[in-house]
Write a protein that holds these residues in place. Sequence first.
Motif, PDB file in Angstrom:
ATOM      1  N   ARG A 180       1.039  -1.040   0.397  1.00 42.71           N
ATOM      2  CA  ARG A 180       0.366  -0.073   0.083  1.00 42.71           C
ATOM      3  C   ARG A 180       0.790   1.415   0.028  1.00 42.71           C
ATOM      4  O   ARG A 180       0.336   2.368   0.797  1.00 42.71           O
ATOM      5  CB  ARG A 180      -1.223   0.195   0.925  1.00 42.71           C
ATOM      6  CG  ARG A 180      -1.633  -1.534   1.099  1.00 42.71           C
ATOM      7  CD  ARG A 180      -2.324  -1.841   2.867  1.00 42.71           C
ATOM      8  NE  ARG A 180      -3.206  -2.160   2.810  1.00 42.71           N
ATOM      9  CZ  ARG A 180      -3.103  -3.857   2.602  1.00 42.71           C
ATOM     10  NH1 ARG A 180      -2.047  -3.605   3.121  1.00 42.71           N
ATOM     11  NH2 ARG A 180      -3.823  -4.781   2.233  1.00 42.71           N
ATOM     12  N   ARG A 183      -0.223   4.480   0.624  1.00 48.71           N
ATOM     13  CA  ARG A 183      -1.182   5.665   1.425  1.00 48.71           C
ATOM     14  C   ARG A 183      -0.457   5.309   3.036  1.00 48.71           C
ATOM     15  O   ARG A 183      -0.391   4.515   3.206  1.00 48.71           O
ATOM     16  CB  ARG A 183      -1.862   3.669   1.726  1.00 48.71           C
ATOM     17  CG  ARG A 183      -3.492   4.106   1.920  1.00 48.71           C
ATOM     18  CD  ARG A 183      -3.743   2.837   1.785  1.00 48.71           C
ATOM     19  NE  ARG A 183      -5.265   2.937   2.141  1.00 48.71           N
ATOM     20  CZ  ARG A 183      -5.948   1.492   2.702  1.00 48.71           C
ATOM     21  NH1 ARG A 183      -6.043   0.667   1.275  1.00 48.71           N
ATOM     22  NH2 ARG A 183      -7.101   1.152   3.259  1.00 48.71           N
ATOM     23  N   LEU A 185      -1.836   4.690   7.317  1.00 42.16           N
ATOM     24  CA  LEU A 185      -1.779   3.551   7.793  1.00 42.16           C
ATOM     25  C   LEU A 185      -2.341   3.623   8.416  1.00 42.16           C
ATOM     26  O   LEU A 185      -1.595   4.416   9.165  1.00 42.16           O
ATOM     27  CB  LEU A 185      -2.178   2.222   6.907  1.00 42.16           C
ATOM     28  CG  LEU A 185      -2.109   1.986   5.490  1.00 42.16           C
ATOM     29  CD1 LEU A 185      -0.919   0.500   5.325  1.00 42.16           C
ATOM     30  CD2 LEU A 185      -3.465   1.860   5.221  1.00 42.16           C
ATOM     31  N   THR A 186      -3.530   3.904   9.755  1.00 45.14           N
ATOM     32  CA  THR A 186      -3.938   3.369  11.032  1.00 45.14           C
ATOM     33  C   THR A 186      -3.230   3.096  11.668  1.00 45.14           C
ATOM     34  O   THR A 186      -2.975   1.505  10.536  1.00 45.14           O
ATOM     35  CB  THR A 186      -4.814   4.262  11.396  1.00 45.14           C
ATOM     36  OG1 THR A 186      -5.624   2.739  11.402  1.00 45.14           O
ATOM     37  CG2 THR A 186      -5.542   5.486  10.324  1.00 45.14           C
ATOM     38  N   ASP A 188      -4.318   0.629  13.270  1.00 43.15           N
ATOM     39  CA  ASP A 188      -5.687  -0.620  13.262  1.00 43.15           C
ATOM     40  C   ASP A 188      -5.830  -0.956  11.644  1.00 43.15           C
ATOM     41  O   ASP A 188      -5.696  -2.440  12.036  1.00 43.15           O
ATOM     42  CB  ASP A 188      -6.993   0.134  13.676  1.00 43.15           C
ATOM     43  CG  ASP A 188      -7.120   0.698  15.221  1.00 43.15           C
ATOM     44  OD1 ASP A 188      -6.413   0.172  15.910  1.00 43.15           O
ATOM     45  OD2 ASP A 188      -8.482   1.518  15.484  1.00 43.15           O
ATOM     46  N   GLN A 189      -5.454  -0.240  11.155  1.00 39.70           N
ATOM     47  CA  GLN A 189      -6.032  -0.387   9.672  1.00 39.70           C
ATOM     48  C   GLN A 189      -4.883  -1.533   9.597  1.00 39.70           C
ATOM     49  O   GLN A 189      -4.665  -2.829   8.862  1.00 39.70           O
ATOM     50  CB  GLN A 189      -6.119   0.647   8.397  1.00 39.70           C
ATOM     51  CG  GLN A 189      -7.143   1.566   9.056  1.00 39.70           C
ATOM     52  CD  GLN A 189      -6.468   2.861   7.898  1.00 39.70           C
ATOM     53  OE1 GLN A 189      -5.554   3.574   8.070  1.00 39.70           O
ATOM     54  NE2 GLN A 189      -7.255   3.340   6.854  1.00 39.70           N
ATOM     55  N   GLU A 192      -5.320  -4.713  11.326  1.00 42.04           N
ATOM     56  CA  GLU A 192      -6.503  -5.529  10.712  1.00 42.04           C
ATOM     57  C   GLU A 192      -5.929  -6.815   9.376  1.00 42.04           C
ATOM     58  O   GLU A 192      -6.349  -7.001   8.823  1.00 42.04           O
ATOM     59  CB  GLU A 192      -6.788  -4.581   9.901  1.00 42.04           C
ATOM     60  CG  GLU A 192      -9.257  -4.965   9.471  1.00 42.04           C
ATOM     61  CD  GLU A 192      -9.831  -4.020   9.491  1.00 42.04           C
ATOM     62  OE1 GLU A 192     -10.080  -3.725   8.525  1.00 42.04           O
ATOM     63  OE2 GLU A 192     -10.284  -3.267  10.469  1.00 42.04           O
ATOM     64  N   ALA A 193      -4.745  -5.565   8.911  1.00 39.44           N
ATOM     65  CA  ALA A 193      -4.300  -6.675   7.386  1.00 39.44           C
ATOM     66  C   ALA A 193      -3.439  -7.273   7.205  1.00 39.44           C
ATOM     67  O   ALA A 193      -3.715  -8.548   6.326  1.00 39.44           O
ATOM     68  CB  ALA A 193      -3.571  -4.872   6.953  1.00 39.44           C
ATOM     69  N   ARG A 197     -10.243  -9.170  12.133  1.00 40.64           N
ATOM     70  CA  ARG A 197     -10.319  -7.901  13.003  1.00 40.64           C
ATOM     71  C   ARG A 197     -11.004  -8.677  14.322  1.00 40.64           C
ATOM     72  O   ARG A 197     -10.765  -7.777  15.520  1.00 40.64           O
ATOM     73  CB  ARG A 197     -12.217  -7.452  11.991  1.00 40.64           C
ATOM     74  CG  ARG A 197     -11.269  -6.814  11.602  1.00 40.64           C
ATOM     75  CD  ARG A 197     -13.568  -6.895  11.071  1.00 40.64           C
ATOM     76  NE  ARG A 197     -13.026  -6.073   9.401  1.00 40.64           N
ATOM     77  CZ  ARG A 197     -13.578  -4.222   9.438  1.00 40.64           C
ATOM     78  NH1 ARG A 197     -12.991  -3.937  10.436  1.00 40.64           N
ATOM     79  NH2 ARG A 197     -13.476  -3.977   8.213  1.00 40.64           N
TER      80      ARG A 197
END
Length: 242
Positions: A180, A183, A185-186, A188-189, A192-193, A197
């Motif tokens: 990515r 981009r 990313l937080t 959390d993101q 998540e990746a 979740r």
Amino acid sequence: MSTHTLLMIEDDARLAQMVSEYLGQNSLAVIHCADATSGLERLQPSDPSELPDLVILDLMLPDMDGLEVCRRLRALPGVAAKVPVLMLTAKGDPMDRVIGLEMGADDYLPKPFEPRELLARIRAILRRRGSEGAPASQPIPALRFGSLEIDRDARTVTVASQPCELTSYQFDLLVALAERAGRVLTRDQIMEAVRGRELEAFDRSIDVHMGRIRAAIEADSKNPKRILTVRGVGYVFAKQQD
């Protein structure tokens, strides 16, 4: 039929038996070592194919601190990049978890824990490594950014053809960012990746891992050019590099 073999280094025989039985019911075979010495010996087989798929490591062991075991494990040739470590700790202080991550653990689970959560974390780690028994697919092209090369098939990272030592979780974090590139990313993101979740983590764990990744791939980890911090938001992998 068991599809994965796990090594559990744990001096609590009753806990080890309970975990072995539960995981065995879920197609995971457990080899139990009651101390650090025998555990480290088991991680140096004459046949590399006999390495376990994952190590469950207790922080408190009778003959050696679990953090030292993790450090030695990560120094074993051919083990660091192949065998993820899930650390168990009876301590509630988040700093103990941070230290564990800094020593090379891929994940952590405080005691006491629910067997279902242990199973979920194990499956998440194995899934990240692509070892859930999925059929072989076409080779995935390596990611290249200047002198940095990320081989997603071989799970190796090199800078100017020199290998970089990363844990399996740190490799997945790097791939999540690199795929990515550009981009923001937080945290959390990012989690998540690489984890999904269903599991929780604390923000500091991501920061610890990012520091380790920077130390491995940046010319100057104090002044990074590849993984940049976006204050108050998260991280971004720079598209343009050396």
